[in-house]
Design a protein around this motif. Sequence first.
Motif, PDB file in Angstrom:
ATOM      1  N   SER A 147       0.845  -1.196   0.000  1.00 34.37           N
ATOM      2  CA  SER A 147       0.000   0.000   0.000  1.00 34.37           C
ATOM      3  C   SER A 147       0.877   1.241   0.000  1.00 34.37           C
ATOM      4  O   SER A 147       2.020   1.215   0.439  1.00 34.37           O
ATOM      5  CB  SER A 147      -0.925   0.004   1.224  1.00 34.37           C
ATOM      6  N   VAL A 148       0.308   2.318  -0.507  1.00 35.81           N
ATOM      7  CA  VAL A 148       0.989   3.608  -0.566  1.00 35.81           C
ATOM      8  C   VAL A 148       0.039   4.661  -0.014  1.00 35.81           C
ATOM      9  O   VAL A 148      -1.141   4.686  -0.371  1.00 35.81           O
ATOM     10  CB  VAL A 148       1.397   3.968  -2.013  1.00 35.81           C
ATOM     11  N   GLY A 193      -4.995  -1.523 -21.745  1.00 36.24           N
ATOM     12  CA  GLY A 193      -6.273  -1.885 -21.139  1.00 36.24           C
ATOM     13  C   GLY A 193      -6.189  -2.793 -19.938  1.00 36.24           C
ATOM     14  O   GLY A 193      -7.188  -3.443 -19.583  1.00 36.24           O
ATOM     15  N   GLY A 194      -5.044  -2.835 -19.268  1.00 40.82           N
ATOM     16  CA  GLY A 194      -4.901  -3.752 -18.146  1.00 40.82           C
ATOM     17  C   GLY A 194      -4.835  -3.096 -16.779  1.00 40.82           C
ATOM     18  O   GLY A 194      -4.374  -3.706 -15.820  1.00 40.82           O
ATOM     19  N   VAL A 195      -5.311  -1.848 -16.677  1.00 41.62           N
ATOM     20  CA  VAL A 195      -5.225  -1.127 -15.407  1.00 41.62           C
ATOM     21  C   VAL A 195      -6.635  -0.892 -14.863  1.00 41.62           C
ATOM     22  O   VAL A 195      -7.534  -0.433 -15.593  1.00 41.62           O
ATOM     23  CB  VAL A 195      -4.486   0.217 -15.583  1.00 41.62           C
ATOM     24  N   PHE A 196      -6.813  -1.190 -13.564  1.00 40.63           N
ATOM     25  CA  PHE A 196      -8.106  -1.039 -12.921  1.00 40.63           C
ATOM     26  C   PHE A 196      -7.947  -0.324 -11.588  1.00 40.63           C
ATOM     27  O   PHE A 196      -6.968  -0.534 -10.868  1.00 40.63           O
ATOM     28  CB  PHE A 196      -8.761  -2.407 -12.663  1.00 40.63           C
ATOM     29  N   ALA A 197      -8.929   0.516 -11.262  1.00 41.72           N
ATOM     30  CA  ALA A 197      -9.050   1.095  -9.925  1.00 41.72           C
ATOM     31  C   ALA A 197     -10.257   0.421  -9.292  1.00 41.72           C
ATOM     32  O   ALA A 197     -11.392   0.653  -9.724  1.00 41.72           O
ATOM     33  CB  ALA A 197      -9.237   2.608  -9.997  1.00 41.72           C
ATOM     34  N   GLU A 242     -12.556   9.072  -3.126  1.00 45.87           N
ATOM     35  CA  GLU A 242     -12.750   7.668  -3.490  1.00 45.87           C
ATOM     36  C   GLU A 242     -11.776   6.739  -2.760  1.00 45.87           C
ATOM     37  O   GLU A 242     -11.964   5.531  -2.755  1.00 45.87           O
ATOM     38  CB  GLU A 242     -12.588   7.485  -5.003  1.00 45.87           C
ATOM     39  N   LEU A 243     -10.737   7.302  -2.178  1.00 44.50           N
ATOM     40  CA  LEU A 243      -9.737   6.486  -1.500  1.00 44.50           C
ATOM     41  C   LEU A 243     -10.294   5.929  -0.191  1.00 44.50           C
ATOM     42  O   LEU A 243     -11.126   6.584   0.444  1.00 44.50           O
ATOM     43  CB  LEU A 243      -8.478   7.320  -1.225  1.00 44.50           C
ATOM     44  N   PRO A 244      -9.850   4.727   0.232  1.00 48.20           N
ATOM     45  CA  PRO A 244      -8.806   3.906  -0.383  1.00 48.20           C
ATOM     46  C   PRO A 244      -9.294   3.180  -1.633  1.00 48.20           C
ATOM     47  O   PRO A 244     -10.472   2.837  -1.735  1.00 48.20           O
ATOM     48  CB  PRO A 244      -8.465   2.905   0.726  1.00 48.20           C
ATOM     49  N   VAL A 245      -8.382   2.955  -2.570  1.00 51.04           N
ATOM     50  CA  VAL A 245      -8.678   2.292  -3.839  1.00 51.04           C
ATOM     51  C   VAL A 245      -7.605   1.237  -4.085  1.00 51.04           C
ATOM     52  O   VAL A 245      -6.423   1.464  -3.820  1.00 51.04           O
ATOM     53  CB  VAL A 245      -8.701   3.316  -4.998  1.00 51.04           C
ATOM     54  N   MET A 246      -8.036   0.070  -4.583  1.00 53.46           N
ATOM     55  CA  MET A 246      -7.086  -0.963  -4.975  1.00 53.46           C
ATOM     56  C   MET A 246      -6.719  -0.754  -6.439  1.00 53.46           C
ATOM     57  O   MET A 246      -7.559  -0.866  -7.325  1.00 53.46           O
ATOM     58  CB  MET A 246      -7.686  -2.356  -4.776  1.00 53.46           C
ATOM     59  N   LEU A 247      -5.459  -0.411  -6.688  1.00 53.11           N
ATOM     60  CA  LEU A 247      -4.959  -0.215  -8.046  1.00 53.11           C
ATOM     61  C   LEU A 247      -4.406  -1.543  -8.533  1.00 53.11           C
ATOM     62  O   LEU A 247      -3.615  -2.202  -7.827  1.00 53.11           O
ATOM     63  CB  LEU A 247      -3.867   0.855  -8.033  1.00 53.11           C
ATOM     64  N   ARG A 248      -4.841  -1.959  -9.722  1.00 51.79           N
ATOM     65  CA  ARG A 248      -4.433  -3.272 -10.227  1.00 51.79           C
ATOM     66  C   ARG A 248      -3.841  -3.151 -11.611  1.00 51.79           C
ATOM     67  O   ARG A 248      -4.393  -2.490 -12.491  1.00 51.79           O
ATOM     68  CB  ARG A 248      -5.636  -4.220 -10.245  1.00 51.79           C
ATOM     69  N   PHE A 299      -0.670  -5.377  -7.735  1.00 52.69           N
ATOM     70  CA  PHE A 299      -1.648  -4.728  -6.871  1.00 52.69           C
ATOM     71  C   PHE A 299      -0.966  -3.719  -5.954  1.00 52.69           C
ATOM     72  O   PHE A 299       0.156  -3.918  -5.507  1.00 52.69           O
ATOM     73  CB  PHE A 299      -2.384  -5.745  -5.994  1.00 52.69           C
ATOM     74  N   CYS A 300      -1.699  -2.650  -5.664  1.00 54.30           N
ATOM     75  CA  CYS A 300      -1.264  -1.714  -4.639  1.00 54.30           C
ATOM     76  C   CYS A 300      -2.492  -0.926  -4.150  1.00 54.30           C
ATOM     77  O   CYS A 300      -3.277  -0.448  -4.975  1.00 54.30           O
ATOM     78  CB  CYS A 300      -0.214  -0.727  -5.175  1.00 54.30           C
ATOM     79  N   ARG A 301      -2.642  -0.857  -2.848  1.00 54.33           N
ATOM     80  CA  ARG A 301      -3.781  -0.111  -2.284  1.00 54.33           C
ATOM     81  C   ARG A 301      -3.343   1.331  -2.037  1.00 54.33           C
ATOM     82  O   ARG A 301      -2.357   1.589  -1.350  1.00 54.33           O
ATOM     83  CB  ARG A 301      -4.275  -0.740  -0.994  1.00 54.33           C
ATOM     84  N   LEU A 302      -4.066   2.265  -2.623  1.00 56.14           N
ATOM     85  CA  LEU A 302      -3.799   3.691  -2.445  1.00 56.14           C
ATOM     86  C   LEU A 302      -4.641   4.196  -1.283  1.00 56.14           C
ATOM     87  O   LEU A 302      -5.855   3.991  -1.242  1.00 56.14           O
ATOM     88  CB  LEU A 302      -4.153   4.478  -3.711  1.00 56.14           C
ATOM     89  N   ARG A 303      -3.990   4.860  -0.338  1.00 55.10           N
ATOM     90  CA  ARG A 303      -4.680   5.435   0.821  1.00 55.10           C
ATOM     91  C   ARG A 303      -4.404   6.928   0.872  1.00 55.10           C
ATOM     92  O   ARG A 303      -3.634   7.469   0.094  1.00 55.10           O
ATOM     93  CB  ARG A 303      -4.186   4.773   2.113  1.00 55.10           C
ATOM     94  N   ILE A 304      -5.043   7.592   1.813  1.00 58.03           N
ATOM     95  CA  ILE A 304      -4.844   9.023   2.006  1.00 58.03           C
ATOM     96  C   ILE A 304      -4.506   9.267   3.465  1.00 58.03           C
ATOM     97  O   ILE A 304      -4.987   8.551   4.353  1.00 58.03           O
ATOM     98  CB  ILE A 304      -6.111   9.831   1.604  1.00 58.03           C
ATOM     99  N   LEU A 305      -3.658  10.257   3.719  1.00 49.82           N
ATOM    100  CA  LEU A 305      -3.306  10.608   5.097  1.00 49.82           C
ATOM    101  C   LEU A 305      -4.537  11.007   5.898  1.00 49.82           C
ATOM    102  O   LEU A 305      -5.409  11.674   5.374  1.00 49.82           O
ATOM    103  CB  LEU A 305      -2.303  11.778   5.100  1.00 49.82           C
TER     104      LEU A 305
END
Length: 406
Positions: free
Chosen positions: A330-331, A368-372, A388-394, A400-406
């Motif tokens: 995650s980031v 075409g292989g990127v998903f939120a 919209e965060l947190p979001v799983m970026l694929r 995979f990486c989960r995007l979060r916010i402070l």
Amino acid sequence: MNVFEELKARNLIAQCTDMERAEALLAGGEPVRFYIGFDPTADSLTVGHFIPMMVMAHMQRAGHIPIVLLGGGTVLVGDPSGKNDMRKMLTREEVSHNIGCFKRQMSALIDFSDGRALMVDNADWLLGLNYIDFLREIGVHFSVNRMLAAECYKSRLETGLSFFEMNYMVMQSYDFLHLSRALGCQMQLGGDDQWSNIIGGVELCRRCDGKEVYGLTFTLLLTSEGKKMGKTEKGAVWLNPVRTSPYDFYQYWRNVADSDVINCMKMLTFLTLEEIAEYEKLTDSAINQAKEKLAYEVTKLIHGQAEAEKAQSAAKALFAGAGEGGSIPSVTLSDDDFTDGAIDIVSALVLAGLAKSRGEARRLVDQGGVFADDTKADGIAFAIRKEELPVMLRKGKKGFCRLRIL
């Protein structure tokens, strides 16, 4: 097993004004008309509305006739129950839009064809009332002392309770009287936080018309720790796929606590009690099988089988991408990463470490292989908004990486 016994076995019944007579009525072989009210305060139902919808569906399957009461009139006042201050006052246009949204969403669980269920709006009889006549016929039956002793009002006395809100219980009680007279409604159902309001309606029908009607409350959707379910880092879990994606909806139920999964199965699915009893035998990591089944069944009810299967497949791909015993990276993003409240997909991929450069990120999006979550990035102009965060970026099947916010 009659429907009353079924609801009890699923832990759905909390209180009833007369348990024995209500059960006899529902088991008597004749269709019973009952109502549940929904105030259209938003353009989507939430997980908090799920229990009332399931109760209606169980009752309808048993041959009874649900009356969905949309509070186009009462919402203009607002229910003080469980609120720390007065609700925002909505316009008639906002209320009308919200009612249309509710009707579409309820059709996923309730069959409105051929008179099997009715839908009414209390604005039709409340907005035209003569206030003096209403006070003389209805208001005379209400004791202010008893109203203030009710939990929905008592808890607000310290923070401030307006006369405006005091009318809510009287209006909701009048709804029961009107539906009893106009449609032969014999029961009002609602969440356990509505007990005081429901008693008001039962007593009003008896005092005005001498009619024997019944009130029944169902259990609120709580965790084993007593906290309300249906909240995430993003806020409420909505039934609208635009507000809460089917993937996030699935993941919410997939991630419930071990101690809550069986109760949720009983309350929120149509799985038989015998099948649920088999899942109840699972222990340790095998409980995940029950969680997956719960998430799939609930998502299928609200979003359909195709979306449930997509969400389940995405979740399994996510698990595989983490590796056995691994974890999803995650980031955490800061305000500086956003422009006008959004981050473009190219920047997001680079910050997440899913692309080594902006050029590589653009190529990934073009392929075409990127998903939120489960939304495909349809071009480099695709952006993720902060709310919209947190979001799983694929990226593809295994990045995979989960995007979060402070």
